[in-house]
Design an enzyme around this catalytic site. Structure first.
Site, PDB file in Angstrom:
ATOM      1  N   SER A  60       0.804  -1.228   0.000  1.00  0.00           N
ATOM      2  CA  SER A  60       0.000   0.000   0.000  1.00  0.00           C
ATOM      3  C   SER A  60       0.832   1.271   0.000  1.00  0.00           C
ATOM      4  O   SER A  60       0.305   2.345  -0.240  1.00  0.00           O
ATOM      5  CB  SER A  60      -0.951   0.017   1.199  1.00  0.00           C
ATOM      6  OG  SER A  60      -0.237   0.202   2.402  1.00  0.00           O
ATOM      7  N   LYS A  97       1.146   4.322   6.882  1.00  0.00           N
ATOM      8  CA  LYS A  97       0.424   5.160   5.916  1.00  0.00           C
ATOM      9  C   LYS A  97       0.949   6.593   6.006  1.00  0.00           C
ATOM     10  O   LYS A  97       1.627   6.966   6.951  1.00  0.00           O
ATOM     11  CB  LYS A  97      -1.086   5.190   6.216  1.00  0.00           C
ATOM     12  CG  LYS A  97      -1.792   3.871   6.067  1.00  0.00           C
ATOM     13  CD  LYS A  97      -1.962   3.462   4.625  1.00  0.00           C
ATOM     14  CE  LYS A  97      -2.713   2.159   4.470  1.00  0.00           C
ATOM     15  NZ  LYS A  97      -1.930   0.962   4.765  1.00  0.00           N
TER      16      LYS A  97
END
Length: 145
Positions: A60, A97
């Site tokens: 991701s 993230k």
């Protein structure tokens, strides 16, 4: 299952560090190579008591240069700000993230843990179900795999 490591400073290992930079474009044949010594603990870890390492899992964050199995150096003493790459706990699970903090008209402050890969959704954070667990300072990649 994520692997979390505490750095060890019991030993020091000085490795050669060439003062010339290596060209990622055209090679520079006229360089003189001087050598210094570097300890990676000192180079990568500014605050040992607040630093840990964790291995990335998944894809991701490839847009941020973080790939599956990269070793991330994380400093818990740094204040996460908009744009920081962070380790966060969301519903009891760790994730890496990019932190995005926005002040939106009519909605107030919103916090998003943004993926750096369009195949993965962003995570809209509610304060009661998540917390920042440190700011990622470095990603170390094994290029032999």
């Amino acid at each position: 299952m994520l692997e979390i490591y505490r750095p060890s400073f019991e030993t020091v290992l000085y490795l050669p560090l060439y003062t010339d930079k290596v060209s990622a474009g055209f090679p520079s044949p006229a360089s003189d190579y001087e050598e210094e010594r570097i300890d990676l603990n000192q180079a990568l870890i500014a605050r040992p008591s607040s630093t840990y390492m964790v291995r990335a899992q998944g894809n991701s964050m490839v847009g941020a240069g973080i790939f599956d199995h990269d070793l991330l150096v994380v400093d818990r003493s740094l204040t996460a700000k908009d744009g920081s790459v962070v380790i966060a706990v969301v519903h009891g699970d760790l994730t890496v993230k990019r932190l995005r903090i926005r002040n939106e008209v009519g909605r107030g402050r919103t916090v998003v843990l943004a993926a750096e890969n369009p195949d993965y959704p962003d995570i809209h954070v509610q304060s009661e179900d998540s917390m920042i667990w440190g700011v990622v300072c470095y990603a170390v990649r094994d290029l032999l795999k």
